[in-house]
Motif scaffolding. Sequence first.
Motif, PDB file in Angstrom:
ATOM      1  N   GLU A  36       0.839  -1.197   0.000  1.00 17.55           N
ATOM      2  CA  GLU A  36       0.000   0.000   0.000  1.00 17.55           C
ATOM      3  C   GLU A  36       0.878   1.253   0.000  1.00 17.55           C
ATOM      4  O   GLU A  36       1.820   1.361   0.779  1.00 17.55           O
ATOM      5  N   LEU A  37       0.550   2.184  -0.875  1.00 20.22           N
ATOM      6  CA  LEU A  37       1.248   3.468  -0.934  1.00 20.22           C
ATOM      7  C   LEU A  37       0.308   4.550  -0.410  1.00 20.22           C
ATOM      8  O   LEU A  37      -0.811   4.715  -0.912  1.00 20.22           O
ATOM      9  N   ILE A  38       0.763   5.282   0.577  1.00 19.66           N
ATOM     10  CA  ILE A  38      -0.069   6.300   1.215  1.00 19.66           C
ATOM     11  C   ILE A  38       0.619   7.652   1.087  1.00 19.66           C
ATOM     12  O   ILE A  38       1.700   7.862   1.647  1.00 19.66           O
ATOM     13  N   PRO A  43      -6.616   9.404   2.325  1.00 18.33           N
ATOM     14  CA  PRO A  43      -7.272   9.024   3.583  1.00 18.33           C
ATOM     15  C   PRO A  43      -6.397   8.011   4.331  1.00 18.33           C
ATOM     16  O   PRO A  43      -5.751   7.163   3.714  1.00 18.33           O
ATOM     17  N   GLY A  44      -6.384   8.110   5.626  1.00 18.71           N
ATOM     18  CA  GLY A  44      -5.571   7.194   6.418  1.00 18.71           C
ATOM     19  C   GLY A  44      -4.140   7.636   6.627  1.00 18.71           C
ATOM     20  O   GLY A  44      -3.386   6.978   7.338  1.00 18.71           O
ATOM     21  N   LEU A  61       6.366  12.524   2.973  1.00 18.41           N
ATOM     22  CA  LEU A  61       5.683  12.742   1.699  1.00 18.41           C
ATOM     23  C   LEU A  61       4.917  11.497   1.261  1.00 18.41           C
ATOM     24  O   LEU A  61       3.809  11.565   0.727  1.00 18.41           O
ATOM     25  N   LEU A  62       5.525  10.331   1.534  1.00 17.92           N
ATOM     26  CA  LEU A  62       4.961   9.073   1.060  1.00 17.92           C
ATOM     27  C   LEU A  62       5.320   7.955   2.034  1.00 17.92           C
ATOM     28  O   LEU A  62       6.458   7.881   2.511  1.00 17.92           O
ATOM     29  N   ILE A  63       4.365   7.079   2.332  1.00 19.08           N
ATOM     30  CA  ILE A  63       4.594   5.894   3.152  1.00 19.08           C
ATOM     31  C   ILE A  63       4.360   4.679   2.271  1.00 19.08           C
ATOM     32  O   ILE A  63       3.276   4.503   1.700  1.00 19.08           O
TER      33      ILE A  63
END
Length: 477
Positions: A36-38, A43-44, A61-63
């Motif tokens: 999963e890229l967040i 959301p989340g 910036l990105l998880i």
Amino acid sequence: MLCSVPIIFPEGEMPSTPTALVSQTFDPFKATFRGELIRSTDPGYDAARKLYNGMIDKRPLLIAKCADVADVIAAVKFGVENSLLTAIRAGGHNGAGLGSCDGGLVIDLSRMKGIRVNPAEKSVRVEPGCVWGDVDHATHAFGMAVPSGIVSTTGVAGLTLGGGIGYLSRRYGLTIDNLLSVDVVLADGRFITANEKQDADLFWAVRGGGGNFGVVTSFEFRMQPVSVVQFGPTFWPLEESANVLKAYRDFIKTAPETVSGFFAYLVVPPAPMFPEHLHMKKVCGIVWCCTGTPDEVEEATKSIRTMGHPLLDHVGPAPFPAVQGLFDGLFVPGLQWYWRADNFTDLSDEAIARHHEYGAKIPTMLSTMHLYPVNGAPQHVGKKDTAYSFREALLAEVIVGIDPDAANAGKITAWCKEYWEALHPFSAGGAYVNFMMDEGQERVQATYRDNYARLVEVKKKYDPMNFFRVNQNIRPS
């Protein structure tokens, strides 16, 4: 190999907005990523970026929540190609908040939770998203355990890479003394296995050198025959703490390696396991965890357990996983944390007097001071045999200010710093790296001492551009 040409990663050279990432490189990355890229606009995001230490707030910036090793390789490649400041998050238990970063990439390994026990070889292979409770559950079925820490929600990866001090250290050594091999994704995209015979310099470095050299995607440990231990606390009134600590100092120097227990200043929590008349009372104590038989433990510890005027003394058999999980309900994610640490080769009477003074000033219920015994089996290993260097230490001290209320952050931090400053002159000069905040390069060097120069050479070989730098950093130059 993903990247054959070294890339320089100046700090701060990152796309200015998430939109820039999408338009330039994000979509191809997403197409190859199974986890999963967040992004910060998704959301989340706020839930995903939260850290174990509620005192620290970072906005990456990105998880990238990796599903497997291929995802890790892709995420490292993405960070390299975009010159992103990159942090590695595994179990998510880092007190200094070094599992995240502002404005960069977080490679999150928490979904990689595979465990495979090999009872014939008495070994276990563990993926980096596991916490120690996962490992204890898997190995206990075979009457075995891996030496780890004292809280089962602690991440396997961080504790191991920093050394691994805990209940079983005096008998079976540090966690790294039971590490057989690691799989690692390097900054140039290579996937390698390191052990005593293969990439031995890297294997030396990861045993105490932290996450400086790559992303460890698998740990292979030697298991030890631990199922039921003799566990429990002995508490004394605060006014007796100087005498108790002197007795503990002398006792632990010569105690059998089957006997272990850490000394603590604490506030007795209002939990059913403790008598109600002790709830919220400041005490000193020893929390025992011994691997000998009940008779052996009783014989070895009865003189110190009966000294003075004990408020509580209960030591008895307990399954090791239950012992490891005993404090989980107290130390939940999101609390305010501030801690400082040092190693000690001895405790002078003057140092004990300072402990007696500051231990009585515990500011909140969860705040505490622990002295972990690290003699015994850890001293069977030479100080240059692993990156972890304090093999001559008797005790590893950690002073921890903890509270759920952010309004008390200043109070717990001030107590911790003042306590540490009072004891530091008596210390061996450096700390157990897993008990450090982000304290600067001088403290990192003091922790590794004569091993630091060799760590720099290994860093130059495996991560010459310091891509992996959100950690207790070993700089390549």
